[in-house]
Design an enzyme around this catalytic site. Structure first.
Site, PDB file in Angstrom:
ATOM      1  N   LYS A 187       0.863  -1.193   0.000  1.00 20.35           N
ATOM      2  CA  LYS A 187       0.000   0.000   0.000  1.00 20.35           C
ATOM      3  C   LYS A 187       0.889   1.229   0.000  1.00 20.35           C
ATOM      4  O   LYS A 187       2.016   1.190   0.501  1.00 20.35           O
ATOM      5  CB  LYS A 187      -0.878   0.020   1.255  1.00 20.35           C
ATOM      6  CG  LYS A 187      -2.100   0.898   1.114  1.00 20.35           C
ATOM      7  CD  LYS A 187      -3.218   0.193   0.363  1.00 20.35           C
ATOM      8  CE  LYS A 187      -4.417   1.084   0.162  1.00 20.35           C
ATOM      9  NZ  LYS A 187      -5.564   0.309  -0.334  1.00 20.35           N
TER      10      LYS A 187
HETATM   11  P1  NAD Z   1     -12.831   8.374  -2.694  1.00 23.02           P
HETATM   12  O1  NAD Z   1     -11.807   9.382  -2.397  1.00 23.02           O
HETATM   13  O2  NAD Z   1     -13.300   8.181  -4.092  1.00 23.02           O
HETATM   14  O3  NAD Z   1     -14.139   8.597  -1.808  1.00 23.02           O
HETATM   15  C1  NAD Z   1     -14.132   8.822  -0.434  1.00 23.02           C
HETATM   16  C2  NAD Z   1     -15.414   9.574  -0.103  1.00 23.02           C
HETATM   17  O4  NAD Z   1     -15.540   9.693   1.296  1.00 23.02           O
HETATM   18  C3  NAD Z   1     -15.435  10.980  -0.688  1.00 23.02           C
HETATM   19  O5  NAD Z   1     -16.677  11.215  -1.308  1.00 23.02           O
HETATM   20  C4  NAD Z   1     -15.236  11.864   0.538  1.00 23.02           C
HETATM   21  O6  NAD Z   1     -15.844  13.136   0.400  1.00 23.02           O
HETATM   22  C5  NAD Z   1     -15.904  11.032   1.613  1.00 23.02           C
HETATM   23  N1  NAD Z   1     -15.445  11.369   2.945  1.00 23.02           N
HETATM   24  C6  NAD Z   1     -14.216  11.744   3.347  1.00 23.02           C
HETATM   25  N2  NAD Z   1     -14.199  12.008   4.651  1.00 23.02           N
HETATM   26  C7  NAD Z   1     -15.445  11.788   5.095  1.00 23.02           C
HETATM   27  C8  NAD Z   1     -16.070  11.882   6.357  1.00 23.02           C
HETATM   28  N3  NAD Z   1     -15.390  12.264   7.435  1.00 23.02           N
HETATM   29  N4  NAD Z   1     -17.370  11.573   6.461  1.00 23.02           N
HETATM   30  C9  NAD Z   1     -18.063  11.186   5.376  1.00 23.02           C
HETATM   31  N5  NAD Z   1     -17.538  11.081   4.152  1.00 23.02           N
HETATM   32  C10 NAD Z   1     -16.246  11.373   4.017  1.00 23.02           C
HETATM   33  O7  NAD Z   1     -12.236   7.000  -2.102  1.00 23.02           O
HETATM   34  P2  NAD Z   1     -12.638   5.509  -2.473  1.00 23.02           P
HETATM   35  O8  NAD Z   1     -11.702   5.034  -3.508  1.00 23.02           O
HETATM   36  O9  NAD Z   1     -14.103   5.419  -2.676  1.00 23.02           O
HETATM   37  O10 NAD Z   1     -12.231   4.752  -1.120  1.00 23.02           O
HETATM   38  C11 NAD Z   1     -13.083   4.717   0.012  1.00 23.02           C
HETATM   39  C12 NAD Z   1     -12.667   3.551   0.893  1.00 23.02           C
HETATM   40  O11 NAD Z   1     -12.703   2.330   0.146  1.00 23.02           O
HETATM   41  C13 NAD Z   1     -11.250   3.636   1.462  1.00 23.02           C
HETATM   42  O12 NAD Z   1     -11.235   3.029   2.738  1.00 23.02           O
HETATM   43  C14 NAD Z   1     -10.451   2.784   0.499  1.00 23.02           C
HETATM   44  O13 NAD Z   1      -9.271   2.252   1.092  1.00 23.02           O
HETATM   45  C15 NAD Z   1     -11.456   1.688   0.220  1.00 23.02           C
HETATM   46  N6  NAD Z   1     -11.203   0.950  -1.020  1.00 23.02           N
HETATM   47  C16 NAD Z   1     -11.170   1.580  -2.230  1.00 23.02           C
HETATM   48  C17 NAD Z   1     -10.949   0.829  -3.374  1.00 23.02           C
HETATM   49  C18 NAD Z   1     -10.988   1.433  -4.758  1.00 23.02           C
HETATM   50  O14 NAD Z   1     -10.961   0.678  -5.732  1.00 23.02           O
HETATM   51  N7  NAD Z   1     -11.086   2.738  -4.916  1.00 23.02           N
HETATM   52  C19 NAD Z   1     -10.729  -0.550  -3.278  1.00 23.02           C
HETATM   53  C20 NAD Z   1     -10.776  -1.164  -2.041  1.00 23.02           C
HETATM   54  C21 NAD Z   1     -11.022  -0.405  -0.912  1.00 23.02           C
END
Ligand code: NAD
Length: 474
Positions: A105
């Site tokens: 990561k």
């Molecule tokens: P992203 O940046 O696209 O979205 C995150 C969202 O959360 C944003 O809309 C942001 O405004 C919101 N956010 C941030 N702080 C917040 C808060 N305090 N309260 C409410 N909302 C809040 O990120 P993502 O890629 O969707 O990732 C989200 C989670 O999923 C992370 O934990 C990431 O590790 C996990 N994840 C992502 C992927 C992927 O393919 N993108 C894969 C596996 C796991």
């Protein structure tokens, strides 16, 4: 930060609970648990007339399989403890869903909204250069992907920067996944993690015994859902569950507040509003409130934390009212909260399974890049021709025998459609989510010492990793 309550400590405690139920070779538990290495880099980029110094990390948790794989996060909260916890989760996730990678990561301590696109590109290219110098980005050794704060755009910059540094590497495109299609990406990668959450829930609801354990019944239709974070993962999960499975997303929690609507929120409209205005405030399709923290405790059937880690902790776990939590984000439930929720009978579909759709489709993208051909390109028309032959033969027999049967229009069109890349990606993802769930469930149901799906997931993952170690000459 490596305190007793840190994210990494939480992951290690959950790992330890499962390892305690196994008989591993002496010393193997520690070897699997520890993070192999974490590289910290501080680099300067000249922007806005001065040099700005950025701090980045790339952690490699386990190289029992290579390349190692894991996203790159852009956030001001990025730190060593966090990337190490996330890298460990990647190791277990890949083992659980049988994706042949070790865990890694990365992260860059940056607020992506504080820089414009050109600036972000320069910063990202410089970070890629630093990673490449240490083989921390490479098609055969370490393959990053998007995570919070990054997406297709950043992955395209990274792939291009890597290609410039390694012009003779024919596999250069495979150095990173989650790229846009024109830069070597695969159809269905952007939606993959949210799609995987949907497939995980569909599979869960195919097993009435586990649905009953959560105090639920029936199907996804009509189930009330609360989603935290409408980013890549949260948006796609919420959109698919509401538009395709009839679930009601009654509450969305974002940075700037909460939208509620007991009749179900129009997710596409809310996403459009966020894009247009930068937040949920002012959205006409629901009521707005400022405080997002207590909204997690709202009445619902399914809670989908899809933003940050450690949002459900010892301080609020007693007040959580849902019946089922599906961890779309990594590490949203701390080890303390996990114990409280288990005691209260709330079922958790664990992160290492629930959000594995991203890495699964990243694996398909990597294979596509190495094979230099898109999925389905060779077979699709051949498949369609065979389907057409069968239909024409049936129609001929029908005419010859005077039975005059007619195939339904919808059936004929669907049958004549050869699988394209998106169909194949979704099929592979669906298969992965179904089979992995069955493995977890088998361990959960058949072993009285295994109290929850998370421990079952760890057991499956650790067993597979230990098998690899047993055949490695250490
Ligand atoms: P992203 O940046 O696209 O979205 C995150 C969202 O959360 C944003 O809309 C942001 O405004 C919101 N956010 C941030 N702080 C917040 C808060 N305090 N309260 C409410 N909302 C809040 O990120 P993502 O890629 O969707 O990732 C989200 C989670 O999923 C992370 O934990 C990431 O590790 C996990 N994840 C992502 C992927 C992927 O393919 N993108 C894969 C596996 C796991």
């Amino acid at each position: 930060m490596t305190s007793h309550n840190s994210f990494r400590a939480s992951v290690e405690r959950m790992f330890g609970n499962a390892a305690a139920l196994m008989e591993l070779a002496p010393g193997l538990e520690e070897k699997i648990r520890v993070c192999n290495s974490t590289y910290t880099v501080r680099f300067g980029v000249r922007l806005r007339g001065q040099i700005h110094t950025f701090t980045g990390y790339r952690s490699v948790h386990s190289e029992h399989m290579e390349p190692v794989k894991g996203g790159i996060r852009y956030s001001m909260d990025v730190n060593q403890d966090e990337v190490e916890a996330l890298a460990a989760l990647m190791t277990y996730k890949c083992a659980l869903v049988e994706v042949p990678f070790g865990g890694s990561k990365g992260g860059l301590r940056i607020d992506p909204r504080a820089w414009n696109e050109d600036e972000l590109e320069r910063i990202t290219r410089r970070f890629t250069y630093e990673l490449s110098r240490r083989n921390l980005i490479s098609p055969s050794q370490n393959v990053p992907a998007p995570d919070m704060g990054t997406g297709e755009r950043e992955m395209a910059w990274m792939a291009d920067a890597y290609k410039r540094l390694h012009p003779d590497d024919i596999n250069a495109k495979a150095c990173v996944t989650g790229k846009p299609r024109h830069a070597g990406g695969i159809d269905g990668r952007v939606e993959a993690t949210g799609r995987g959450v949907q497939y995980a829930l569909r599979e869960f609801f195919r097993h009435p015994d586990v649905v009953g354990q959560a105090g639920l019944a029936g199907t996804l239709a009509g189930k009330r859902v609360i989603v935290q974070g409408l980013g890549n993962v949260g948006y796609h999960a919420a959109q698919f569950l509401s538009a395709e499975d009839g679930a009601l997303v009654t509450c969305v929690i974002e940075r700037d507040g909460v939208i509620t609507n007991p009749q179900g929120i129009n997710i596409d409209a809310l996403r459009g509003h966020i894009h247009a205005t930068g937040g949920v405030k002012g959205f006409a399709g629901g009521d707005h409130a400022e405080n997002g923290l207590t909204a997690l405790e709202g009445e619902c059937d399914i809670l989908i934390p899809a933003a940050l880690e450690s949002v459900i902790h010892a301080g609020n776990a007693e007040r959580i009212k849902c019946k089922l939590i599906i961890e779309a984000a990594n590490g949203p439930v701390t080890a303390d909260a996990d114990e409280i929720l288990r005691r209260r009978g709330i079922v958790i579909i664990p992160d290492m399974y629930a959000n594995a759709g991203g890495v699964t489709v990243s694996y398909f993208e990597w294979v596509k890049n190495l094979s230099q051909i898109s999925l389905g390109r060779l077979e699709r028309r051949h498949e369609e021709a065979r389907a057409r032959m069968l239909i024409e033969e049936l129609e001929r027999i029908s005419a010859d025998t005077g039975t005059n049967f007619e195939l339904a229009r919808g059936f004929k069109d669907a049958f004549l459609h050869g699988a394209d890349e998106l169909d194949l990606v979704r099929s592979g993802l669906d298969d992965t989510m179904r089979e992995s769930f069955k493995k977890m469930k088998e361990v959960w149901i058949n072993n009285p010492k295994v109290e929850d799906l998370r421990t079952a997931a760890y057991l499956v993952a650790i067993r597979r990793i230990s098998n690899v170690y047993n055949s490695l000459g250490l």
